[in-house]
Scaffold this motif. Sequence first.
Motif, mmCIF file in Angstrom:
data_model
loop_
_atom_site.group_PDB
_atom_site.id
_atom_site.type_symbol
_atom_site.label_atom_id
_atom_site.label_comp_id
_atom_site.label_asym_id
_atom_site.label_seq_id
_atom_site.Cartn_x
_atom_site.Cartn_y
_atom_site.Cartn_z
ATOM 1 N N GLU A 26 -2.075 -11.144 17.050
ATOM 2 C CA GLU A 26 -1.156 -10.217 16.385
ATOM 3 C C GLU A 26 -1.392 -8.780 16.869
ATOM 4 O O GLU A 26 -0.446 -8.027 17.102
ATOM 5 N N GLU A 27 -2.655 -8.425 17.034
ATOM 6 C CA GLU A 27 -2.986 -7.096 17.528
ATOM 7 C C GLU A 27 -2.534 -6.915 18.978
ATOM 8 O O GLU A 27 -2.046 -5.846 19.364
ATOM 9 N N LEU A 28 -2.690 -7.955 19.767
ATOM 10 C CA LEU A 28 -2.248 -7.898 21.162
ATOM 11 C C LEU A 28 -0.731 -7.751 21.251
ATOM 12 O O LEU A 28 -0.218 -7.040 22.115
ATOM 13 N N ILE A 29 -0.030 -8.436 20.358
ATOM 14 C CA ILE A 29 1.435 -8.321 20.330
ATOM 15 C C ILE A 29 1.837 -6.899 19.959
ATOM 16 O O ILE A 29 2.748 -6.312 20.552
ATOM 17 N N LYS A 30 1.138 -6.317 18.991
ATOM 18 C CA LYS A 30 1.493 -4.994 18.483
ATOM 19 C C LYS A 30 1.142 -3.888 19.472
ATOM 20 O O LYS A 30 1.918 -2.945 19.653
ATOM 21 N N TRP A 31 -0.020 -4.006 20.109
ATOM 22 C CA TRP A 31 -0.524 -2.913 20.933
ATOM 23 C C TRP A 31 -0.616 -3.273 22.406
ATOM 24 O O TRP A 31 -1.413 -2.707 23.153
ATOM 25 N N ASN A 96 9.269 -7.733 26.306
ATOM 26 C CA ASN A 96 10.329 -8.663 25.893
ATOM 27 C C ASN A 96 9.960 -9.429 24.627
ATOM 28 O O ASN A 96 10.774 -10.184 24.103
ATOM 29 N N LEU A 97 8.737 -9.256 24.143
ATOM 30 C CA LEU A 97 8.322 -9.947 22.918
ATOM 31 C C LEU A 97 8.929 -9.255 21.702
ATOM 32 O O LEU A 97 8.988 -8.030 21.634
ATOM 33 N N LYS A 98 9.372 -10.056 20.755
ATOM 34 C CA LYS A 98 10.014 -9.519 19.545
ATOM 35 C C LYS A 98 9.301 -10.025 18.311
ATOM 36 O O LYS A 98 9.050 -11.227 18.162
ATOM 37 N N LYS A 99 8.971 -9.107 17.442
ATOM 38 C CA LYS A 99 8.306 -9.445 16.182
ATOM 39 C C LYS A 99 9.191 -9.002 15.024
ATOM 40 O O LYS A 99 9.597 -7.836 14.950
ATOM 41 N N THR A 100 9.525 -9.937 14.133
ATOM 42 C CA THR A 100 10.354 -9.622 12.974
ATOM 43 C C THR A 100 9.532 -9.816 11.699
ATOM 44 O O THR A 100 8.539 -10.561 11.693
ATOM 45 N N PRO A 101 9.927 -9.161 10.604
ATOM 46 C CA PRO A 101 9.136 -9.203 9.362
ATOM 47 C C PRO A 101 8.893 -10.615 8.825
ATOM 48 O O PRO A 101 7.872 -10.876 8.189
ATOM 49 N N GLY A 102 9.813 -11.542 9.053
ATOM 50 C CA GLY A 102 9.660 -12.874 8.483
ATOM 51 C C GLY A 102 8.747 -13.800 9.273
ATOM 52 O O GLY A 102 8.483 -14.934 8.846
ATOM 53 N N GLU A 107 2.954 -15.216 15.397
ATOM 54 C CA GLU A 107 4.237 -15.774 15.850
ATOM 55 C C GLU A 107 5.069 -14.675 16.502
ATOM 56 O O GLU A 107 5.035 -13.518 16.083
ATOM 57 N N VAL A 108 5.825 -15.050 17.526
ATOM 58 C CA VAL A 108 6.600 -14.056 18.253
ATOM 59 C C VAL A 108 7.862 -14.687 18.813
ATOM 60 O O VAL A 108 7.921 -15.900 19.046
ATOM 61 N N GLY A 109 8.878 -13.857 19.018
ATOM 62 C CA GLY A 109 10.114 -14.313 19.649
ATOM 63 C C GLY A 109 10.406 -13.452 20.865
ATOM 64 O O GLY A 109 9.534 -12.712 21.349
ATOM 65 N N ASP A 140 -15.312 -6.748 21.879
ATOM 66 C CA ASP A 140 -14.517 -6.153 20.807
ATOM 67 C C ASP A 140 -13.668 -5.031 21.401
ATOM 68 O O ASP A 140 -14.186 -4.159 22.106
ATOM 69 N N VAL A 141 -12.385 -5.061 21.112
ATOM 70 C CA VAL A 141 -11.462 -4.096 21.698
ATOM 71 C C VAL A 141 -10.680 -3.393 20.594
ATOM 72 O O VAL A 141 -10.164 -4.031 19.678
ATOM 73 N N ASN A 142 -10.621 -2.077 20.707
ATOM 74 C CA ASN A 142 -9.773 -1.289 19.811
ATOM 75 C C ASN A 142 -8.404 -1.197 20.483
ATOM 76 O O ASN A 142 -8.159 -0.318 21.313
ATOM 77 N N PHE A 143 -7.521 -2.129 20.148
ATOM 78 C CA PHE A 143 -6.230 -2.236 20.824
ATOM 79 C C PHE A 143 -5.404 -0.957 20.719
ATOM 80 O O PHE A 143 -4.804 -0.510 21.692
ATOM 81 N N ARG A 144 -5.383 -0.390 19.522
ATOM 82 C CA ARG A 144 -4.584 0.820 19.311
ATOM 83 C C ARG A 144 -5.107 1.982 20.153
ATOM 84 O O ARG A 144 -4.320 2.693 20.798
#
Length: 209
Positions: A26-31, A96-102, A107-109, A140-144
């Motif tokens: 999830e962190e990798l997807i976000k950052w 191109n990865l998409k993350k929606t609230p639901g 999980e990613v689209g 340990d990685v600080n993604f942000r």
Amino acid sequence: MVYFFESDVVKPPVTLFMGIDKYENEELIKWGWPEDVWFHVHKFSSAHVYLRLPYGQTIDDIPSAVLEDAAQLVKANSIEGSKMNDVDVVYTMWSNLKKTPGMDVGEVGYHHEKEVRKLHVPKRIKTTINRLNKTKRSEDVNFRAEREKRDRLEREDQKRKLREQKEKEKAEEKKRQDEAELKSYNSLFKNASMTSNTENTGYDSDDFM
């Protein structure tokens, strides 16, 4: 925690990495970075494996041997996929990865399906997995913080290039002005120094009777 692997099928070797669990994913997807390529087993749960491209390269620049290593690593880290002889691995740019609230954690689209590539993996190659696992390390990685550092350096580089471009344009404009001024001066000097025989109507000698 992130796992890193070195793929030495190219020189210099490239690094593949993946999150230890869905929360790290999830962190990798976000950052993630715009240079990141994301790999996943198609239609089955698996690790999220990433390849970070050098700045300026595209997904089309990835050597086939590196794609094979990434695909094998994804397959080996899929509970269902690792037991199957044939799976497809999908890969696309992080952007191109998409993350929606639901969506569930990890999980990613996709924003654009047409930008998703697919690679068929007929079987697990143990020698490939063993080679990659020998290079495995965790960190340990600080993604942000890593992403913010990357963006700051990019902004600084863009500002530097903009300054250099402005300085270049200023120097070119001064050169044009200097050349125009010199041309105008030369033309003026030439016109001022030119005379014709018709302008000399008198005599310089004395008159004798």
